[in-house]
Scaffold this motif. Structure first.
Motif, mmCIF file in Angstrom:
data_model
loop_
_atom_site.group_PDB
_atom_site.id
_atom_site.type_symbol
_atom_site.label_atom_id
_atom_site.label_comp_id
_atom_site.label_asym_id
_atom_site.label_seq_id
_atom_site.Cartn_x
_atom_site.Cartn_y
_atom_site.Cartn_z
ATOM 1 N N VAL A 28 38.446 34.036 33.842
ATOM 2 C CA VAL A 28 38.192 34.703 35.168
ATOM 3 C C VAL A 28 39.424 34.530 36.359
ATOM 4 C CG1 VAL A 28 36.852 34.193 37.505
ATOM 5 C CG2 VAL A 28 35.742 33.953 35.201
ATOM 6 N N LEU A 29 39.999 33.618 35.912
ATOM 7 C CA LEU A 29 41.299 33.536 36.844
ATOM 8 C C LEU A 29 42.474 34.451 36.375
ATOM 9 C CD1 LEU A 29 41.301 29.564 37.192
ATOM 10 C CD2 LEU A 29 40.735 31.323 39.144
ATOM 11 N N ALA A 30 42.732 34.327 35.000
ATOM 12 C CA ALA A 30 43.512 35.311 34.338
ATOM 13 C C ALA A 30 43.162 36.714 34.801
ATOM 14 C CB ALA A 30 43.437 35.125 32.863
ATOM 15 N N LEU A 31 41.846 37.184 34.519
ATOM 16 C CA LEU A 31 41.495 38.478 34.842
ATOM 17 C C LEU A 31 41.492 38.907 36.371
ATOM 18 C CD1 LEU A 31 38.271 38.391 32.619
ATOM 19 C CD2 LEU A 31 40.228 39.820 32.336
ATOM 20 N N LEU A 32 41.476 38.165 37.153
ATOM 21 C CA LEU A 32 41.708 38.179 38.733
ATOM 22 C C LEU A 32 43.270 38.523 38.899
ATOM 23 C CD1 LEU A 32 39.229 35.693 40.338
ATOM 24 C CD2 LEU A 32 39.298 38.017 40.449
ATOM 25 N N PHE A 51 45.228 39.402 36.708
ATOM 26 C CA PHE A 51 45.569 40.754 36.043
ATOM 27 C C PHE A 51 45.215 41.865 36.670
ATOM 28 C CE2 PHE A 51 44.465 44.521 33.228
ATOM 29 C CZ PHE A 51 45.688 44.602 32.933
ATOM 30 N N SER A 52 44.288 41.836 37.587
ATOM 31 C CA SER A 52 43.637 42.845 38.364
ATOM 32 C C SER A 52 44.657 43.049 39.517
ATOM 33 C CB SER A 52 42.357 42.628 38.945
ATOM 34 O OG SER A 52 42.390 41.548 39.938
ATOM 35 N N TYR A 53 45.330 42.072 40.115
ATOM 36 C CA TYR A 53 46.471 41.989 40.975
ATOM 37 C C TYR A 53 47.662 42.997 40.676
ATOM 38 C CZ TYR A 53 43.947 39.975 44.915
ATOM 39 O OH TYR A 53 43.006 39.532 45.852
#
Length: 205
Positions: free
Chosen positions: A153-157, A159-161
């Motif tokens: 979840v933290l990594a995907l967040l 990446f989204s930034y």
């Protein structure tokens, strides 16, 4: 205090109470077991699996996921602003982890966090779930899969930034808090994983 804010706070409190419903403890009690005194002592599906078997564990896991989904859905149906919707989801997890019905004790919030995350952000919730399940299958450690899911979840967040497609700030705040809380709740598991003493999926309490 305005009527709108009062209504929002009441719904937040309701979502906490919804999350606080200790399905694991009540299912175990119906079978003559105090879930707080067996296995890990946590009021969650994994401890129910080790203590009571697959059927009760499946019921508890489904119920706990539903708590997160229902909290977010109720807030949306009530017309709350998005920030309050996210807070309602977070409070369902807080209620599960620190239940008023169990004097502040509870589970680790994996299932309820999943229900909340996948309802707030389906794409992030889905990919985190897939990674978590794959890790559990590969290692047979539920804790490892849960931690990897939270880290995803933290990594995907992040990446989204990087690609300039981040969720709104309240979504980022809610998902970050839930992921960090889940990892914190597994701090003892991390110690056991590193020392080689963590129990694998299927081990009895």
């Amino acid at each position: 205090m305005s009527d709108v804010i009062l209504t929002n706070l009441l719904l937040v409190a309701l979502c906490y109470l919804l999350g606080a419903v200790p399905a694991a403890a009540w299912v175990a009690r119906a079978r003559g077991v105090d879930i707080r005194t067996v296995g890990s002592g946590n009021s969650g599906a994994t401890n129910v699996l080790r203590s009571l078997g697959k059927g009760p564990a499946a019921f508890v896991a489904t119920f706990d996921i539903f708590k997160g989904v229902l909290a977010v859905t109720l807030a949306r149906l009530a017309g709350l602003d998005h920030e309050w919707v996210a807070l309602c989801g977070v409070m369902a997890v807080v209620g599960h982890n620190f239940s008023v019905f169990l004097r502040g004790r509870g589970g680790k919030g994996v299932a309820t966090s999943f229900g909340t995350v996948v309802t707030l952000s389906p794409a992030i919730g889905f990919f985190a779930f897939v990674l978590a399940i794959f890790t559990m299958w590969l290692t047979r450690f539920v804790s490892a899969g849960s931690i990897i899911g939270a880290a995803a979840v933290l990594a995907l967040l992040a990446f989204s930034y990087m690609v300039h497609l981040p969720p709104p700030w309240y979504g980022t705040a809610a998902l970050t808090f839930l992921a960090l809380l889940l990892i914190w709740q597994h701090r003892d598991n991390i110690t056991r994983l590193t020392s080689g003493t963590e129990r694998r999926l299927g081990d009895k309490a």
